[in-house]
Design a protein around this motif. Structure first.
Motif, PDB file in Angstrom:
ATOM      1  N   VAL A   1      87.416  64.843  51.699  1.00 33.37           N
ATOM      2  CA  VAL A   1      86.172  64.345  51.392  1.00 33.37           C
ATOM      3  C   VAL A   1      85.504  65.113  52.724  1.00 33.37           C
ATOM      4  O   VAL A   1      84.271  65.671  52.363  1.00 33.37           O
ATOM      5  CB  VAL A   1      85.938  62.741  51.889  1.00 33.37           C
ATOM      6  N   GLN A   2      86.261  65.228  53.893  1.00 31.14           N
ATOM      7  CA  GLN A   2      85.401  66.169  55.015  1.00 31.14           C
ATOM      8  C   GLN A   2      85.249  67.500  54.600  1.00 31.14           C
ATOM      9  O   GLN A   2      84.504  68.030  55.186  1.00 31.14           O
ATOM     10  CB  GLN A   2      86.114  65.820  55.983  1.00 31.14           C
ATOM     11  N   SER A   3      86.089  68.021  53.633  1.00 26.30           N
ATOM     12  CA  SER A   3      86.083  69.255  53.117  1.00 26.30           C
ATOM     13  C   SER A   3      85.065  69.692  52.224  1.00 26.30           C
ATOM     14  O   SER A   3      84.662  70.769  51.958  1.00 26.30           O
ATOM     15  CB  SER A   3      87.395  69.739  52.640  1.00 26.30           C
ATOM     16  N   LEU A   4      84.556  68.420  51.637  1.00 24.46           N
ATOM     17  CA  LEU A   4      83.335  68.485  50.487  1.00 24.46           C
ATOM     18  C   LEU A   4      82.153  69.365  50.822  1.00 24.46           C
ATOM     19  O   LEU A   4      81.455  68.950  52.160  1.00 24.46           O
ATOM     20  CB  LEU A   4      83.034  67.455  49.700  1.00 24.46           C
ATOM     21  N   PRO A   5      81.667  70.430  50.317  1.00 21.53           N
ATOM     22  CA  PRO A   5      80.410  70.923  50.895  1.00 21.53           C
ATOM     23  C   PRO A   5      79.211  69.923  50.710  1.00 21.53           C
ATOM     24  O   PRO A   5      79.318  69.200  49.762  1.00 21.53           O
ATOM     25  CB  PRO A   5      80.282  72.209  50.318  1.00 21.53           C
ATOM     26  N   PRO A   6      78.069  69.825  51.310  1.00 27.75           N
ATOM     27  CA  PRO A   6      76.963  68.794  50.745  1.00 27.75           C
ATOM     28  C   PRO A   6      76.681  69.213  49.425  1.00 27.75           C
ATOM     29  O   PRO A   6      76.981  70.272  48.951  1.00 27.75           O
ATOM     30  CB  PRO A   6      75.784  69.584  51.694  1.00 27.75           C
ATOM     31  N   PRO A   7      76.235  68.218  48.590  1.00 29.95           N
ATOM     32  CA  PRO A   7      75.847  68.140  47.288  1.00 29.95           C
ATOM     33  C   PRO A   7      74.778  69.344  47.208  1.00 29.95           C
ATOM     34  O   PRO A   7      74.000  69.912  47.901  1.00 29.95           O
ATOM     35  CB  PRO A   7      75.189  67.004  46.909  1.00 29.95           C
ATOM     36  N   ALA A   8      74.801  70.026  45.894  1.00 31.47           N
ATOM     37  CA  ALA A   8      74.017  71.102  45.447  1.00 31.47           C
ATOM     38  C   ALA A   8      72.480  70.966  46.030  1.00 31.47           C
ATOM     39  O   ALA A   8      71.864  71.814  46.111  1.00 31.47           O
ATOM     40  CB  ALA A   8      74.218  71.555  44.076  1.00 31.47           C
ATOM     41  N   ASP A   9      71.945  69.667  45.383  1.00 35.61           N
ATOM     42  CA  ASP A   9      70.735  69.465  45.802  1.00 35.61           C
ATOM     43  C   ASP A   9      70.188  69.446  47.212  1.00 35.61           C
ATOM     44  O   ASP A   9      69.274  69.973  47.501  1.00 35.61           O
ATOM     45  CB  ASP A   9      70.141  67.919  44.989  1.00 35.61           C
TER      46      ASP A   9
END
Lengths: 480, 487, 100
Positions: free
Chosen positions: A293-301
């Motif tokens: 989860v922490q490695s996920l980039p912010p959402p595209a929007d």
């Protein structure tokens, strides 16, 4: 006959971005001779056993989380049994129940200008089959197992899509998301992102689904659209003529633009799924989940918004997000040169097209982000004109040379030495007495001609604005 | 005078260490014995004479290395172990010319410990059978009576040890395939815990049951052989990730320290008079020596044969799907189309028992029957596991007969598969459970055929299981040497 | 469940076995098969409500492998060894009768 509406569901296969195959340490991908990346495991030799690639599990979990699904802490691999020459073990190793991911959704732009959430049923891991090549001359089917065992995730939607436009929109959004997450490289031409389409018609307002056709293995967004539109027309015509739609597997012939039933199988499939006894359950701990989860980039929007705030145009943002690695490259360059707009333009107009031409990834380009930032800096400092920068770019991209050093070596920096500029001004005034007279008589438009002459003399190294200002000054001085 | 081939594994090792004889001398002696007895018992599919002698000379040149557990010891391995440089057939016509491209972890570890692999032994095709008669290359004969079967499927392995061709062998046990031939041939056979020994490079029959293990003339020798191969292997994902204890140097147990549970369902079963007689006597010897024998109950054991054959056949049906004639092995010449390539290849390449289990396995997994057969059998498996676990809370080990009848005449049950399946009743529940088992000779019947008994233990209890086996060995009569006509 | 020659043939087809043309053989095979399956029906008696199926005795297994090349010793030229086993080859391809 009541009006019919299409009901569409997708099964998307994305090749996971791993170094090795799902169950063995052979390289996954790479263009090599047939049957080169093979070993006892991926060719189903007697005695071989599978060993799960941990990276594949992380990527599948990452995709699930990014799509708002639930990662199952405990999931199982199953054997899916059928015979085919490109399937070395006589079974595919897939996941049935429970899969790694359950649920989730992805929203797409709807026809009415709003957004529509497409629900996902499941995400599971499986290994790919090899490739069959049909050799008509020899009347043989030839088998290459380089691809056998390459890791895939299959993303299965609910039948929530109702037009080819929505389906294409969904696939493009999903593709760009998975590519941005680096879950897949997503090269369509390599078959790294492909889908099956399930499509049926039902009377408008009814909840009873019609018999569906399944169009197999489409690897271009355009073909998905064409195939769906064709299939809707075909099924509608069948209903209108009182015919019956048969449940069948279809192939889309993109040259003819039509779907065609695959030669009907001599029997119904019975895959005889059962838990794969050679593999322990796949466990994903909460600690691991938190890490992902922490490695996920912010959402595209969110990224789009922040990029727009930096002054980037919509097209530029899309281009950066769609190309794997481009966003990271941009951000690296941006750290060194915080003028987003100029950088974005360089990326879209020069860097990305050059990558496409050379077939390289942003990460492996010899011209690193620092070099692009340096080039932008030279332009913004007025050292390099736009023209000179663009002329220079191919060489910078090719060699990875330091832009500052190259500009120095070639003597390409804008001439800002006042005496040289004054020399050119004198030369222009002396060489064009008629035009000077006209200017002094009030025809000030003639100035741009004189500036042009000056630029020619300087071979483009003079700063046009500065040249114009100094020339005006010199002409005005003539009045006194 | 004692011949070198008469020595057990520990004696061979001692003799080599003391330089009483060289590795080459020992290997030559075993090869000579093997060549002399092979026409009578036919235990081997391939004799690796040249490689064995070359390895032996090489070991002699380099000198004894005490860190290598099996230094200079000649062994055989069942022909389901992948080994480079010799065909790996699994007793099947389908693989009669197949050369493996890699080596089984067990084979690699044996070699690393300095063992010399003398031959690959015969077995029922793909380890499916209880008599070695389903080998595509003809049956192996029991060293005690050449008209009788050696048991199976590791019949060649048991015969090679019982026939004094080698002091130790490796086989596999999916439903009793080490313990039963060991009992029928009169040697010791150890089925380790599922997950103790890597299955990598062992041609699969029932993947959740298969386990490789040693056969030898003493329990201690089995311990030494297990020591060399046990433990985690990056190539088998089903292995237990736990340390390997010392199987060689265990504190000897005193008879009165042991409580053994005797499952009512086995001891009250319809045992052959000779088996009953030998086992009664064996039991008396234990009681006299002070062992505590109690009766235990395994209420669900009546379902074991059905559950086992459903689950193992289901796994086998898909494990054997790879034998399709596309990438390796036998292919029917000139097939008209792909379907014919598959069906004719598999019909000809695979033998009757393999085909029977493929059909059964396909059926129990097929749509409409999965729940009633496959899933139900998996539930029953848990019931049986629970029964065995419960019984093992009351004693150290379970003690049971291995086979209700002694070695039977060749050809007796070829047309009666169901009866043969039911004959596995006393071995296969252990494979459903997963724990280790040790088959020990209990004596010789009046018919001059060996009878065995087995101990079952909790998962990972091999060290104490071997110690318990040594107690039984010390109390039970030592078998004489079978008389084999030599050529 | 009763097995007859039709159901035996259907299973054989799924398993890519050719049961042969001899009706007598087929009848015998179906009878054997039927007897075995009839015996398996004893499981229906077992009380298994709420019992979790046990698919394998494996316990305490190690986790997945890292995404790195990890080859056993002596694997050089393995692809070639594998290709050498092929019953029929065209160049570096395995080859079978044409499918469509």
């Amino acid at each position: 006959m009541s009006e019919m509406e299409p009901v569409i569901g997708l099964e998307v296969h994305a090749q996971l971005n791993t170094r090795t195959k799902l169950f063995c340490a052979c390289p996954a991908g790479g263009s090599v001779e047939p049957n080169t990346h093979i070993c006892e495991i991926c060719t189903g030799q007697p005695g071989a056993l599978p060993r799960l690639n941990g990276r594949a599990v992380e990527l599948a979990a990452k995709a699930t989380l990014a799509l708002g699904g639930q990662v199952n802490g405990y999931s199982l691999f199953a054997r899916k049994n059928y015979f085919y020459p490109d399937l070395p073990n006589g079974f595919q190793t897939s996941q049935l129940d429970p899969p790694i991911g359950t649920g989730g959704s992805l929203s797409v732009a709807a026809g009415d200008g709003g957004r529509k959430a497409i629900r996902l049923n499941r995400i599971h891991m499986e290994d790919d089959a090899g490739k069959c090549v049909h050799d008509e001359k020899r009347d043989r089917t030839l088998i290459d197992l380089n691809r056998a065992g390459v890791p895939l995730i299959e993303i299965v939607t609910e039948p929530d899509l109702s037009s080819s436009r929505e389906a294409m929109e969904f696939l493009k959004t999903l593709h760009s998301l998975l590519v941005r997450l680096e879950v897949t490289k997503g090269r369509l031409e390599e078959g790294e992102f492909r889908c099956d389409v399930n499509i049926s018609l039902k009377p408008k307002g009814s909840s009873v689904l019609g018999v569906r056709g399944e169009i197999k293995n489409l690897n271009s967004f355009k073909f998905v659209g064409q195939a769906i539109d064709y299939e809707i027309r075909r099924q509608s015509a069948l209903y209108e003529s009182g015919g019956r739609v048969e449940q069948q597997t279809l192939h889309f012939d993109h040259l003819k633009g039509e779907t065609r039933a695959l030669r009907s199988k001599e029997e119904a499939h019975d895959y005889r799924y059962f838990p794969q006894p050679d593999l322990p359950p796949v466990l994903v701990s909460r600690v691991k989940l938190r890490e992902i989860v922490q490695s996920l980039p912010p959402p595209a929007d969110t990224i789009k918004e922040s990029y727009k705030e930096l002054g980037l145009k919509e097209d530029t943002v899309t281009a950066l997000l769609d190309r794997p690695g481009a966003q990271a490259y941009f951000e690296e360059a941006f750290k060194r040169f915080p003028e987003a707009k100029r950088l974005g333009t360089l990326m879209v107009e020069l860097f990305l097209p050059a990558l496409r031409q050379s077939g390289t990834d942003p990460q492996s380009a010899v011209m690193g982000p620092a070099k692009l930032a340096a080039l932008a800096r030279l332009m913004s400092d007025g050292v390099l004109t736009k023209k000179a920068a663009y002329d220079l770019f191919p060489e910078l991209f090719e060699t990875g040379a330091d832009p500052r050093q190259l500009v120095e070596a070639r003597g390409l920096s804008r001439v800002r030495d006042e005496s040289t500029l004054q020399g050119w001004i004198m030369e222009v005034i002396a060489g064009h007495p008629e035009e000077v007279k006209k200017y002094l008589a009030g025809q000030t438009k003639i100035l741009s001609f004189l500036v042009g002459q000056l630029m020619r003399l300087s071979r483009g190294t003079a700063d046009p604005q500065k040249a114009s200002a100094s020339l005006t000054q010199a002409l005005e001085d003539l009045r006194s | 005078m004692t011949q070198l081939w008469q020595l057990n594994l520990a004696q061979c090792s001692e003799g080599l260490k003391n330089k009483d004889f060289s590795v080459t001398e020992l290997t030559e002696a075993c090869l000579k014995r093997l060549t002399e007895t092979e026409p009578a018992i036919k235990s081997c599919l391939a004799v690796l004479e040249d490689q064995a002698l070359e390895t032996a000379r090489d070991l002699d040149r380099r000198g004894n290395d005490s860190s290598r557990l099996l230094w200079g010891l000649p062994l055989t391995v069942k022909d389901v172990f992948c080994l480079k440089g010799a065909p790996t057939t699994a007793g099947s016509r389908q693989l009669s010319d197949y050369y493996s491209v890699f080596e089984a972890t067990v084979v690699r570890r044996l070699k690393a410990h300095g063992a010399i692999i003398l031959a690959k032994t015969n077995c029922d095709e793909f380890a499916m059978g209880s008599s070695t008669e389903f080998s595509a290359f003809g049956p192996t004969r029991n060293p005690w009576d050449r008209q009788r079967v050696p048991g199976g499927s590791s019949g060649g392995a048991a015969a090679s040890v019982a026939g004094f061709q080698v002091p130790g062998a490796f086989g596999t046990d999916t439903g009793g395939s080490i313990r039963q031939p060991a009992a029928l041939c009169g040697c010791v056979g150890l089925k380790p815990t599922y997950g103790r020994v890597s299955r990598y490079g062992i041609i699969a029959y029932g993947s959740s049951f298969d386990q490789a293990g040693p056969l030898a003339r003493t329990a201690a020798d089995c311990g030494r052989l297990l020591q060399a191969v046990a433990g985690p292997d990056a190539y088998d994902a089903t292995l237990a990730d736990c340390p390997v204890p010392d199987f060689v140097n265990q504190r000897p147990l005193k008879p009165n320290e042991l409580t053994l549970g005797l499952p009512r369902q086995f001891w009250n079963a319809d045992l052959h008079p000779q088996v009953a007689k030998v086992l009664d006597e064996a039991r008396n010897l234990l009681t006299k020596a002070g062992l505590n024998l109690i009766e235990v109950d395994l209420p669900n054991i009546k379902y074991a044969v059905a559950a086992y054959y459903i689950l193992a056949s289901a796994e086998a049906s898909t494990n054997l799907a790879r034998y399709d004639g596309v990438r390796y092995g036998f292919r029917q010449p000139d097939p008209g189309d792909l379907m014919e390539l598959y069906t004719k290849t598999r019909q000809t390449g695979l033998g009757p028992e393999a085909r029977r289990r493929i059909l059964l396995g396909t059926f129990v997994l097929s749509s409409g029957y999965y729940e009633a057969y496959y899933r139900k059998a998996a539930q029953v498996r848990r019931l049986i596991k629970n029964d065995i676990e419960a019984a093992l809370t009351r004693c150290h080990f379970l003690l049971a007969p291995v086979s209700a009848i002694p070695a039977w005449p060749l050809g007796s049950f070829l047309d009666d598969p169901l009866t043969v399946y039911q004959m596995d009743l006393m071995t296969l529940p252990l494979n459903l459970y997963g724990g280790p088992g040790l088959s020990v000779p209990a004596g010789l019947g009046d018919d001059n055929l060996p009878v065995g008994a087995q101990l079952w233990g909790k998962p990972m209890s091999e060290a104490s299981l071997i110690s318990a086996g040594r107690v039984l060995e010390s109390l039970w009569p030592k078998l004489p040497e079978p008389q084999i006509p030599v050529i | 469940m009763t097995i007859n020659t039709d159901s035996a043939l259907a299973m054989a087809r799924l398993a890519r076995l050719d049961l042969g043309a001899e009706p007598a053989d087929l009848t015998k095979l179906a009878e054997d098969f039927d007897r075995i399956v009839a015996y398996m029906d004893i499981l229906a008696e077992a009380e298994t409500a709420g019992i979790e199926p046990m698919y394998s005795p494996m316990e305490n297994t190690a986790g997945p492998r890292p995404d790195e090349v990890l080859e056993p010793e002596g694997s050089a030229g393995k692809a070639e060894l594998i290709l050498e086993q092929a019953p029929e080859r065209v160049g570096r391809f395995f080859s079978v009768p044409r499918i469509f």
